[in-house]
Scaffold this motif. Structure first.
Motif, PDB file in Angstrom:
ATOM      1  N   LEU A   1       0.646  -1.109   0.163  1.00  0.00           N
ATOM      2  CA  LEU A   1       0.009  -0.233  -0.180  1.00  0.00           C
ATOM      3  C   LEU A   1       1.018   0.693  -0.146  1.00  0.00           C
ATOM      4  N   LYS A   2       1.966   0.931   0.709  1.00  0.00           N
ATOM      5  CA  LYS A   2       2.500   2.291   0.027  1.00  0.00           C
ATOM      6  C   LYS A   2       2.940   3.017  -0.663  1.00  0.00           C
ATOM      7  N   ASP A   3       4.344   1.422  -1.406  1.00  0.00           N
ATOM      8  CA  ASP A   3       4.649   1.839  -2.549  1.00  0.00           C
ATOM      9  C   ASP A   3       3.691   2.376  -3.170  1.00  0.00           C
ATOM     10  N   LEU A   4       2.349   1.874  -3.585  1.00  0.00           N
ATOM     11  CA  LEU A   4       1.035   2.176  -4.363  1.00  0.00           C
ATOM     12  C   LEU A   4       1.032   3.681  -3.882  1.00  0.00           C
ATOM     13  N   VAL A   5       1.112   4.342  -2.880  1.00  0.00           N
ATOM     14  CA  VAL A   5       0.926   6.079  -2.203  1.00  0.00           C
ATOM     15  C   VAL A   5       1.642   6.509  -3.294  1.00  0.00           C
ATOM     16  N   SER A   6       3.459   5.435  -2.813  1.00  0.00           N
ATOM     17  CA  SER A   6       3.949   6.823  -3.760  1.00  0.00           C
ATOM     18  C   SER A   6       4.324   6.848  -4.673  1.00  0.00           C
ATOM     19  N   VAL A   7       4.030   6.431  -5.569  1.00  0.00           N
ATOM     20  CA  VAL A   7       4.074   6.398  -6.901  1.00  0.00           C
ATOM     21  C   VAL A   7       2.544   7.842  -7.640  1.00  0.00           C
ATOM     22  N   LEU A   8       1.290   7.105  -6.687  1.00  0.00           N
ATOM     23  CA  LEU A   8       0.192   7.900  -6.351  1.00  0.00           C
ATOM     24  C   LEU A   8       0.520   9.975  -6.005  1.00  0.00           C
ATOM     25  N   LEU A   9       1.375   9.550  -5.220  1.00  0.00           N
ATOM     26  CA  LEU A   9       2.347  11.486  -4.959  1.00  0.00           C
ATOM     27  C   LEU A   9       3.432  11.504  -5.594  1.00  0.00           C
ATOM     28  N   ALA A  10       3.905  10.493  -6.216  1.00  0.00           N
ATOM     29  CA  ALA A  10       4.422  10.846  -7.278  1.00  0.00           C
ATOM     30  C   ALA A  10       3.823  11.639  -8.876  1.00  0.00           C
ATOM     31  N   ALA A  11       3.044  10.889  -9.051  1.00  0.00           N
ATOM     32  CA  ALA A  11       2.406  11.353 -10.429  1.00  0.00           C
ATOM     33  C   ALA A  11       1.801  12.384 -10.252  1.00  0.00           C
ATOM     34  N   ALA A  12       1.062  12.993  -8.908  1.00  0.00           N
ATOM     35  CA  ALA A  12       0.423  14.634  -8.581  1.00  0.00           C
ATOM     36  C   ALA A  12       1.444  15.524  -8.546  1.00  0.00           C
ATOM     37  N   GLY A  13       2.586  15.026  -7.371  1.00  0.00           N
ATOM     38  CA  GLY A  13       3.394  16.171  -7.402  1.00  0.00           C
ATOM     39  C   GLY A  13       4.449  16.481  -8.875  1.00  0.00           C
ATOM     40  N   CYS A  14       4.115  15.481  -9.204  1.00  0.00           N
ATOM     41  CA  CYS A  14       5.167  15.967 -10.958  1.00  0.00           C
ATOM     42  C   CYS A  14       3.882  17.039 -12.341  1.00  0.00           C
ATOM     43  N   PHE A  15       2.753  16.196 -11.885  1.00  0.00           N
ATOM     44  CA  PHE A  15       1.615  16.846 -12.691  1.00  0.00           C
ATOM     45  C   PHE A  15       1.337  18.176 -12.069  1.00  0.00           C
ATOM     46  N   PHE A  16       0.977  19.122 -10.703  1.00  0.00           N
ATOM     47  CA  PHE A  16       1.389  20.177 -10.515  1.00  0.00           C
ATOM     48  C   PHE A  16       2.734  20.566 -10.705  1.00  0.00           C
ATOM     49  N   LEU A  17       3.489  20.316  -9.989  1.00  0.00           N
ATOM     50  CA  LEU A  17       4.650  21.208 -10.245  1.00  0.00           C
ATOM     51  C   LEU A  17       5.302  21.244 -11.915  1.00  0.00           C
TER      52      LEU A  17
END
Length: 303
Positions: free
Chosen positions: A131-147
């Protein structure tokens, strides 16, 4: 553990992370004001920092390892690959991303490397998805999009060239981290990283020799910036991080090193006056959140 030793470790890792983050912003100032060539800067910082690290090891540790690493044919080949494909790639792609964009975006994109490592290990079936891996990937995707878009799908607020170099920097850091493991099990980290810096610097010297620079045209301020990037942002930053592992756990050092992207963002916005929108701050929060999640995670289960 001795409280004094622990306090020393905390000081070293936080100081090293601050040096790393600030040096990226200082490098951007060198590119902007002094028109320093990225090839020359990477070559020079690698060669000087590598020599300094080996000098520290020679004076403080088992000096026989400095030559010993070259006596084993396998380790010598691995060291050359690590120096050219690992160390040089990490340094060059990061600096190129700063030159074409800014230090904040370059640093945050480079911090996608842990997610890339997770994906690689899962594809290789060397760890299972949690679950933590999945959260990590989602945070990375969201972070890149907004950034990178500042919340607008109609356009990218960061130059495409900077994005490409930044992503390549993350890939290079992932390779650097994974490939170094066998070497670091056999030899002291100062020896491996010191030689890797020298190898990378010599490799890039073929494209841009460090002596091809009009040193008389550089101002005192430029020299001070160069000293900071080479001495504090490269040599001391790495040395402090390695030394902190003597009194802190890897999880703690990883957690505290999250100060690096924060320092890069703050100095980029408030010192260089680079524009940073609301959604880009949200993206920054996602990336830092990603780092914290990974830092607090247990070690991946390797099969």
């Amino acid at each position: 553990m001795d409280k004094a030793a622990r306090r020393k470790g905390l000081f070293l890792v936080t100081t090293g992370a601050l040096f790393w983050g600030i040096s990226g912003t200082v490098s951007k100032r060198l590119f902007q004001q002094a028109a320093i060539d990225v090839n020359w800067l990477v070559t020079t910082r690698l060669l000087i920092a590598g020599i300094l690290l080996l000098t520290v090891h020679f004076l403080a540790k088992d000096r026989s390892q400095i030559i010993g690493v070259w006596k084993n044919r396998r380790s010598a080949i691995q060291l050359i690959v690590f120096g050219l494909v690992g160390m040089l790639s990490v340094q060059y792609t990061y600096m190129a991303s700063i030159q074409h964009g800014n230090a904040a975006v370059a640093t945050l994109l480079q911090y996608l490397a842990p997610v890339m490592i997770i994906i690689y290990l899962i594809l290789r079936r060397q760890m299972t998805l949690t679950l933590k891996d999945l959260v990590s990937v989602l945070l990375a995707a969201a972070g890149c999009f907004f950034l990178l878009t500042n919340g607008s799908v109609s356009g990218i607020s960061v130059p495409p060239t900077a994005i490409v170099w930044g992503i390549l920097s993350g890939i290079a850091l992932a390779f650097y981290t994974l490939y170094a493991v066998p070497l670091l099990k056999q030899y002291d980290s100062l020896v491996i990283v010191g030689w890797a810096m020298i190898i990378g610097g010599l490799g890039l010297s073929l494209i841009h020799p460090p002596w091809q620079m009009d040193f008389r045209s550089l101002s005192i301020g430029t020299y001070l910036y160069l000293i900071f990037v080479i001495l504090f942002g490269t040599m001391l930053a790495f040395w402090f991080y390695i030394e902190s592992l003597q009194s802190l756990t890897p999880k703690e050092t990883s957690l505290l090193s999250s100060i690096e992207p924060l320092a890069a963002v703050i100095t980029t916005v408030f010192w260089l006056k680079e524009p940073f929108g609301l959604f880009q701050w949200l993206g920054t929060a996602c990336i830092i959140g990603l780092i914290l999640v990974l830092a607090w995670s247990k070690k991946p289960r390797i099969s």
